[in-house]
Write an enzyme that holds these catalytic residues in place. Structure first.
Site, PDB file in Angstrom:
ATOM      1  N   TYR A 267      67.699 -28.579 -12.989  1.00 49.55           N
ATOM      2  CA  TYR A 267      68.659 -27.710 -13.706  1.00 49.55           C
ATOM      3  C   TYR A 267      70.078 -28.219 -13.508  1.00 49.55           C
ATOM      4  CZ  TYR A 267      65.329 -23.976 -14.802  1.00 49.55           C
ATOM      5  OH  TYR A 267      64.299 -23.231 -15.313  1.00 49.55           O
ATOM      6  N   CYS A 313      64.319 -25.258  -7.907  1.00 51.18           N
ATOM      7  CA  CYS A 313      63.983 -24.292  -8.969  1.00 51.18           C
ATOM      8  C   CYS A 313      63.262 -23.091  -8.346  1.00 51.18           C
ATOM      9  CB  CYS A 313      63.056 -24.920 -10.007  1.00 51.18           C
ATOM     10  SG  CYS A 313      63.573 -26.521 -10.615  1.00 51.18           S
ATOM     11  N   MET A 314      62.855 -22.138  -9.165  1.00 48.53           N
ATOM     12  CA  MET A 314      62.181 -20.940  -8.667  1.00 48.53           C
ATOM     13  C   MET A 314      60.853 -21.289  -7.984  1.00 48.53           C
ATOM     14  SD  MET A 314      61.011 -17.452 -10.679  1.00 48.53           S
ATOM     15  CE  MET A 314      62.586 -17.221 -11.476  1.00 48.53           C
TER      16      MET A 314
END
Ligand code: PMH
Length: 384
Positions: A267, A313-314
């Protein structure tokens, strides 16, 4: 005990032998008459509540302590037989649950006693410990007058049994002893003011248990050092026995690829490959407690330290590999791999926090794999 399945290549390994050793080592230095309370709140600081409680009892603990009524009930439902103390505040309306499950509660307000007795009928008496606020400023009675009022209110009612009194230290993990001594003196003064002293008097957390025998009275509450972690960095040199960390965090490469110079990762496209590089993808992310602020942290693969590439990230994290490695290669985020070791303290330093917070923040999405005598003895998938 059981082996639950899990369907992801990420897990926390809990070494029950190390927990046993840490508890037994404290037990060995405690006088015979001092009861060891194993503090297993917050899912045993992320290590698994019932598994740690059972291990601690095997190693010599005689009382289990949690923060919440819900945690105590969960332990009973998992079959725990030993006495359980809720260290935090409970609602008077819920007192019948304590009677039903034989849970010991902490009290510090006269009004609580008055209200709670309305919710009890002729069950067995509910065991209570009075909390003294000797300087933590959190919960507890602060004066002799308040203590006597609570003591009287309890003794007037046959539905309660006053079993204990305790306090909690705010600075036992600091080199400077001044504030600790002030707290201890105040606690002693209040304990001496009982009309009839309860059978259990306890004040020490891990730091005080390891450093200050005069804080034992006849109970010691062991939390962080049961998990093999020092209460603070500054008292590590003073520890009477070496601690053994029990928590490891492991995952596996689920994708491996070669990227070109200038290729971006993650991201925000914040990571840019400088040359041809091998990038690996790990199935762990911030929803597991492997939070975004760890983006500067190293991990262990093939016995070497390698950096995280880009933002976490998640559910996934990318790392820079030293060279091409096969899918399924194990990656250690916390713990030993070959000659390398990433301690919980290293992660705490990266995040500018304390080791307590690191183990507590690993979410129930991460399955716990329990190791005893070098074998897997139980697996818990927190999602099922
Ligand atoms: N007793 C009480 C009342 C506690 O709150 C704690 C830990 C312990 C014992 C165990 O302390 P130890 O882990 O240092 O051995 N409580 C907390 C807390 O509220 N925040 O961090 C630790």
């Amino acid at each position: 005990m059981g082996i639950q399945h899990f369907y992801r290549d990420t897990w926390a390994e809990i070494n029950l032998d190390n927990i046993y050793y840490n508890v037994e080592s404290l037990k060995n230095i405690l006088p015979e008459n001092v009861a060891l309370f194993a503090v297993v709140k917050a899912n045993a600081y992320g290590h698994g509540d019932i598994q740690v409680a059972r291990t601690a009892v095997r190693a010599g603990a005689s009382y289990i302590a949690v923060a919440l009524m819900d945690e105590a009930v969960a332990l009973r439902q998992k079959g725990l037989q030993e006495p359980v103390l809720v260290l935090g505040a409970s609602r008077p309306e819920d007192v019948s649950l304590a009677a039903e499950y034989d849970i010991t509660l902490t009290v510090f307000q006269k009004e609580w006693i008055v209200k709670a007795k309305e919710y009890l009928n002729d069950s067995k008496p509910v065991k209570l410990h009075i909390k003294v606020d000797s300087g933590m400023g959190r919960i507890g009675v602060k004066t002799k007058q308040e203590l006597r009022e609570v003591e009287e209110a309890i003794r007037e009612n046959a539905c309660f049994y006053l079993e204990g009194v305790f306090t909690h230290f705010a600075t036992a993990d600091q080199v400077d002893r001044t504030y600790y001594k002030k707290q201890l003196a105040l606690f002693k003064e209040l304990v001496d003011s009982f009309e009839e002293r309860p059978e259990l008097v306890h004040s020490s957390n891990s730091a005080a248990s390891l450093r200050y025998p005069e804080s034992y009275f006849n109970g010691a509450r062991l939390g962080i050092s049961m998990y093999g972690l020092s209460p603070s960095k500054e008292i590590e040199v003073e520890l009477p026995y070496p601690l053994k960390e029990a928590f490891s965090l492991r995952t596996k490469l689920v994708h491996v690829k070669e990227v070109e110079p200038g290729d971006k990762v993650g991201y925000g496209a914040t990571y840019e490959a400088k040359a041809k590089e091998w990038i690996g993808t790990l199935p762990i992310g911030y929803a597991d407690g492997w939070i975004r602020k760890l983006s500067g942290q190293e991990v262990l693969v093939d016995g070497k330290r390698v950096p995280i590439a880009g933002r976490i990230c998640m559910d996934q994290t990318m790392i820079k590999l030293p060279y091409q490695l096969p899918l399924g290669t194990e990656v250690t985020l916390i713990g030993n791999q070959g000659d390398e070791f990433i301690s919980v303290n290293e992660i705490a330093e990266t995040l500018e926090t304390i080791n307590y917070e690191i183990v507590c923040m690993m979410s129930n999405r991460v399955p716990r794999v329990f190791i005893q005598d070098d074998k897997i003895v139980e697996v818990v998938n927190g999602l099922f």
